[in-house]
Design a protein around this motif. Structure first.
Motif, PDB file in Angstrom:
ATOM      1  N   ALA A 128       0.828  -1.203   0.000  1.00  0.00           N
ATOM      2  CA  ALA A 128       0.000   0.000   0.000  1.00  0.00           C
ATOM      3  C   ALA A 128       0.863   1.254   0.000  1.00  0.00           C
ATOM      4  CB  ALA A 128      -0.934  -0.012   1.209  1.00  0.00           C
ATOM      5  N   LEU A 129       1.965   1.226   0.747  1.00  0.00           N
ATOM      6  CA  LEU A 129       2.859   2.387   0.772  1.00  0.00           C
ATOM      7  C   LEU A 129       3.529   2.590  -0.581  1.00  0.00           C
ATOM      8  CD1 LEU A 129       4.541   1.979   4.282  1.00  0.00           C
ATOM      9  CD2 LEU A 129       2.794   3.624   3.616  1.00  0.00           C
ATOM     10  N   LEU A 130       3.894   1.479  -1.261  1.00  0.00           N
ATOM     11  CA  LEU A 130       4.472   1.600  -2.598  1.00  0.00           C
ATOM     12  C   LEU A 130       3.449   2.152  -3.579  1.00  0.00           C
ATOM     13  CD1 LEU A 130       6.512  -1.737  -2.818  1.00  0.00           C
ATOM     14  CD2 LEU A 130       7.418   0.574  -2.529  1.00  0.00           C
ATOM     15  N   ALA A 131       2.205   1.694  -3.456  1.00  0.00           N
ATOM     16  CA  ALA A 131       1.144   2.204  -4.328  1.00  0.00           C
ATOM     17  C   ALA A 131       0.901   3.679  -4.070  1.00  0.00           C
ATOM     18  CB  ALA A 131      -0.128   1.390  -4.112  1.00  0.00           C
ATOM     19  N   GLU A 132       0.965   4.081  -2.811  1.00  0.00           N
ATOM     20  CA  GLU A 132       0.792   5.490  -2.459  1.00  0.00           C
ATOM     21  C   GLU A 132       1.907   6.329  -3.074  1.00  0.00           C
ATOM     22  OE1 GLU A 132      -0.034   7.854   1.694  1.00  0.00           O
ATOM     23  OE2 GLU A 132       1.795   6.644   1.564  1.00  0.00           O
ATOM     24  N   ARG A 133       3.119   5.834  -2.990  1.00  0.00           N
ATOM     25  CA  ARG A 133       4.250   6.549  -3.573  1.00  0.00           C
ATOM     26  C   ARG A 133       4.112   6.662  -5.090  1.00  0.00           C
ATOM     27  NH1 ARG A 133       8.020  10.352  -2.760  1.00  0.00           N
ATOM     28  NH2 ARG A 133       9.996   9.886  -3.798  1.00  0.00           N
ATOM     29  N   LYS A 134       3.693   5.583  -5.710  1.00  0.00           N
ATOM     30  CA  LYS A 134       3.498   5.582  -7.164  1.00  0.00           C
ATOM     31  C   LYS A 134       2.409   6.562  -7.562  1.00  0.00           C
ATOM     32  CE  LYS A 134       2.446   2.461 -11.002  1.00  0.00           C
ATOM     33  NZ  LYS A 134       2.105   1.065 -11.394  1.00  0.00           N
ATOM     34  N   PHE A 135       1.337   6.651  -6.742  1.00  0.00           N
ATOM     35  CA  PHE A 135       0.232   7.558  -7.053  1.00  0.00           C
ATOM     36  C   PHE A 135       0.725   9.003  -7.114  1.00  0.00           C
ATOM     37  CE2 PHE A 135      -2.956  10.510  -5.381  1.00  0.00           C
ATOM     38  CZ  PHE A 135      -4.000  10.337  -6.289  1.00  0.00           C
ATOM     39  N   MET A 187       4.604  14.378   0.270  1.00  0.00           N
ATOM     40  CA  MET A 187       3.311  13.722   0.390  1.00  0.00           C
ATOM     41  C   MET A 187       3.512  12.292   0.888  1.00  0.00           C
ATOM     42  SD  MET A 187       0.911  15.866  -0.609  1.00  0.00           S
ATOM     43  CE  MET A 187       1.793  17.261   0.057  1.00  0.00           C
ATOM     44  N   GLY A 188       2.435  11.702   1.368  1.00  0.00           N
ATOM     45  CA  GLY A 188       2.447  10.298   1.722  1.00  0.00           C
ATOM     46  C   GLY A 188       2.642  10.038   3.208  1.00  0.00           C
ATOM     47  N   THR A 189       2.336   8.801   3.595  1.00  0.00           N
ATOM     48  CA  THR A 189       2.419   8.403   5.002  1.00  0.00           C
ATOM     49  C   THR A 189       3.840   8.492   5.562  1.00  0.00           C
ATOM     50  OG1 THR A 189       0.513   6.960   4.681  1.00  0.00           O
ATOM     51  CG2 THR A 189       1.866   6.561   6.624  1.00  0.00           C
ATOM     52  N   PRO A 190       4.885   8.063   4.827  1.00  0.00           N
ATOM     53  CA  PRO A 190       6.244   8.204   5.383  1.00  0.00           C
ATOM     54  C   PRO A 190       6.618   9.647   5.692  1.00  0.00           C
ATOM     55  CG  PRO A 190       6.249   6.657   3.552  1.00  0.00           C
ATOM     56  CD  PRO A 190       4.903   7.290   3.555  1.00  0.00           C
TER      57      PRO A 190
END
Length: 817
Positions: free
Chosen positions: A211-218, A232-235
């Motif tokens: 999910a984190l990789l998908a978020e980064r890709k988005f 942006m993103g959770t990290p």
């Protein structure tokens, strides 16, 4: 945290919060992250049970929520406390709160909105709390309840971080770029966008790492967000929270260090008692017994003899009270029984008559003098024995206060008190026997050759003036007294500051002694007891003039009142030092009843006066001797003996009374207190050491400058449109789900009766399409910004196009309900 609808995650990528439609978080979840070597979870309501499977953690949260709130959407402000120990986390506390609900469903009360609001305010009002104001991207940001509540408790924006979720659910052609660039409704700390897993991803057990990789890709692939993907993103949200935590630690370190230092100082004295405690030492109990007995001996001696260290400033200690008994209470008791003038003269006359018998005596008989003197000496037994009782009671009270430090070992404390108190009572009996022996010795031989005795020749010429000690006009006592019978009207009372000297009694308005009210000479004054009034709680004594004169203005008596009988006795003792003696004259009834038996001729009156002077002279010698001997006898036979017993014999008596293990058995409460105190002391020392390291290595970033927050006031001044005439979006093409935008023309008809019940704002799906503009005969309209735009909206506007509307609000504001 406000209304966090996504999964609460940390750096070890664990998924444990329940997810679903509607209100899922129905109780506050207090999540404590604690750095540890192994990873597991614990609930406060399941003490001792460790959870290593985080699916079980989710299930326990659901079960515990239903246990308190029920199964039908009820809520409760009672938090669920969860601790997660992991090597991948910072020591931090997170709080997941319910989202604000406006319409009650299920078992929810009618005031559900106010209850959730109060629940949220309870947490976010704390100054050490960072607020994550979470708002879905597909709703109107100006109507965000999270931002509104955050503004109330954090008007400067120092603790608020905006979080935009559901960026992947926005309608095609819309984006939240201006919000994330902090241009639309700017926050001091800006906004961070996140993309969480959908319900389908959760049901499909999609891994959080994926999910984190998908978020980064988005963010990297989206044309509106790729330029700020690194922010942006959770990290990145984790990084920002970490930085804010660092800032907060740096800002609060000085005050926190000061608080810890004061706590450390407050328990250092208590820790001093426990520092030599070694539970593994086989000789521990023997050492502890020796130390306790030695400490008890030192404390007892300090309380009796006085000490410069640890002086009690709240009350008199044992030695000071015994000193008052020796030099105030005992002399006062002697004078009270000594001066019964009329009764003494009557006894002298009877003695003279009885010695002469049938004869008429020409000379004053010396046998009458001896008979009266012996009777007066015997009366001294009462005050002497009473002084022993008073000293014994003070010694026992001192022992009880000293044994408080032995409370660690209840049996030792009890035995020590029993043994020492028993020895004190044993010495009391011997001291009383010695007192009676001293009185009997004085009675056995009347020494008329004493150098201070006046003899018969001087007795006939001696004046009967009151013998006042030559102390000059020194101040004897000061203090507050209430004049009971003098006030605005007779029977009133008022408090004054009194100053007693060897010659006068003065009173002032207050203790500054600037305004003197009156000065009363002490000549011919005496003290008389006054019965305590039924309506008054004070104890009263009175001053009067023996020559039947008024004491003060028109008053024959000056009634003075104190709060306690002990204070009255103390004032009487002070007046005694100044020569004001108690009055013990017989009542008129006694005088009238014995008038027939008590008639004096002039010769008998002269003989009575001579014997009276001789008795007065000899009794002054006896009183002086007794006043000197009694304190010495008590000191030798009681106090010094008790001190020697404690120093030399107490330990042996303790060993012989009970087994050592029984004596030195600790109470469970004391053992727990010692462990907690030592643990707290060690924790405070470690915390101060850590703070010292942090303060030198922590680097904080300055807070961003303030931003324009007038949008909040604007939003308050401009209420949303009435539910009866809702605005609806205008569509360029008939889509299968609603696009963003609002029609500028208020004359557009209502969608229908469904407008009174807004749809649920979660993943809009295949809803019935809104009527297009073509249905009303007009040409399609390009969506435009609402007329109620906030004042901070930037002037740059992208050109309208059918693929990218200019408004980022895809749903009506009423859908937030």
């Amino acid at each position: 945290m406000l209304g966090w609808e996504g999964n609460l995650q940390y750096s070890s990528h664990r998924d444990f919060l329940p997810r679903g439609s509607g209100i899922v978080t129905r109780r506050p979840l207090v999540l404590q992250l604690i750095t540890a070597k192994t990873e597991y979870a614990e609930f406060l309501h399941c003490k001792g049970k460790k959870f290593t499977d985080f699916d079980e953690v989710r299930q326990e949260i659901e079960v515990e929520t239903d246990r308190v709130t029920g199964m039908n959407k009820g809520i409760s402000s009672v938090p669920i406390n969860l601790r997660i120990y992991s090597p991948h986390v910072l020591s931090l506390t997170l709080i997941d709160l319910p989202g604000i609900t406006k319409v009650p469903v299920g078992d929810q009360p009618p005031d559900i909105e106010q209850q959730i609001r109060d629940m949220i305010m309870q947490f976010i009002s704390r100054e050490n709390c960072l607020i994550l104001a979470v708002t879905p991207a597909n709703t109107d940001l100006a109507n965000s309840d999270a931002l509104k509540l955050a503004k109330e408790v954090d008007p400067q924006g120092l603790r608020t971080i905006g979080v935009i979720t559901k960026l992947d659910l926005m309608d095609e052609g819309t984006d939240a770029r201006e919000v994330l660039e902090n241009k639309l409704l700017p926050l001091r700390r800006g906004y961070i966008g996140v993309v969480n897993r959908s319900q389908k991803d959760i049901d499909g057990k999609k891994d959080i790492k994926a999910a984190l990789l998908a978020e980064r890709k988005f963010f990297l692939s989206h044309p509106s967000y790729r330029h700020m993907a690194d922010r942006m993103g959770t990290p990145y949200l984790q990084k920002v929270l970490n930085q804010q935590l660092t800032n907060h630690i740096r800002d609060t370190l000085p005050a926190f260090r000061s608080k810890l230092q004061s706590q450390l100082l407050s328990i250092e004295h208590e820790v001093e008692v426990y520092k030599n405690f070694r539970p593994e030492d086989p000789t521990r109990k023997t050492k502890a017994l020796l130390q306790m007995v030695q400490q008890f001996s030192v404390d007892f001696e300090k309380r009796i003899e006085g000490s410069g260290d640890q002086v009690d400033t709240l009350e008199l200690s044992g030695g000071a009270k015994i000193n008052r008994i020796f030099h105030e209470r005992f002399p006062f008791e002697l004078v009270k029984m000594e001066f019964n003038e009329k009764e003494l003269r009557r006894e002298i006359s009877y003695a003279i008559k009885n010695i002469h018998g049938i004869r008429t005596g020409l000379f004053t008989p010396d046998m009458a003098f001896e008979a009266i003197v012996k009777k007066q000496i015997v009366k001294l037994k009462g005050p002497c024995l009473k002084s022993v009782d008073l000293v014994m009671q003070e010694l026992i009270n001192t022992v009880k206060k000293c044994t408080k430090k032995l409370a660690t070992y209840p049996r030792l404390c009890e035995e020590t008190e029993r043994i020492v108190a028993g020895y004190i009572r044993e010495r009391e009996e011997k001291t009383k026997d010695q007192m009676l022996l001293l009185i009997d010795i004085q009675v056995s031989y009347i020494n008329t050759n004493h150098e201070d005795f006046i003899g018969f020749a001087n007795a006939q010429q001696r004046s009967s003036q009151v013998n006042k000690s030559a102390v000059g006009n020194q101040v004897i006592r000061k203090g507050w007294l209430t004049i009971n019978n003098i006030g605005i009207m007779k029977g009133g009372s008022k408090e004054y500051w009194f100053v007693l000297t060897a010659e006068s009694l003065s009173w002032y308005k207050d203790d500054e002694e600037k305004e003197k009210k009156y000065m009363l000479p002490l000549d011919n004054l005496k003290v008389r007891d006054v019965e305590k009034s039924f309506m008054s709680s004070k104890h009263i004594f009175a001053l009067f003039n023996t020559e039947q004169r008024n004491v003060y203005k028109d008053y024959r008596f000056l009634e003075l009142a104190c709060d306690s009988q002990e204070e009255v006795d103390s004032w009487k003792a002070s007046l005694l030092r100044a020569g004001v003696y108690p009055d013990k004259s017989s009542t008129e009834t006694e005088e009238n009843g014995q008038a027939d038996n008590f008639s004096m001729d002039p010769q008998l009156e002269r003989q009575v006066e001579t014997i009276r002077n001789l008795v007065d002279s000899y009794m002054s010698i006896i009183n002086k001797c007794i006043r000197d001997l009694i304190p010495k006898t008590i000191m030798h036979l009681m106090i010094n003996n008790v001190k020697e017993f404690i120093n030399a014999e107490l330990l042996a008596h303790l060993y012989s009374s009970e087994d050592q293990n029984t004596l030195m058995e600790e109470s469970a409460e004391q053992a727990q207190r010692r462990d907690e105190t030592l643990r707290m002391y060690q924790a405070l020392k470690e915390a101060l050491a850590i703070i010292g390291d942090i303060s030198t290595s922590t680097v904080s970033t300055p807070a961003p400058p303030p931003v324009d927050d007038s949008w909040l006031q604007q939003a308050r001044r401009s209420p949303p449109p009435s539910p009866s005439t809702p605005r609806r979006p205008t569509l360029n093409n008939p889509p299968t789900r609603p696009l963003s935008g609002r029609g500028p023309a208020p004359a557009i008809p209502s969608p229908g009766p469904q407008s009174g019940a807004p749809p649920v704002p979660f993943r809009p799906g295949a809803l019935p399409p809104f009527p297009s503009a073509d249905a009303h005969g007009g040409p399609p309209q390009v969506p435009s910004r609402p007329s109620r735009a906030p004042p901070s909206v930037p002037s740059r506007r992208p050109p309208p196009s059918p693929t990218r509307p200019t408004v980022i609000r895809p749903l009506d504001s009423s859908l937030l309900d």
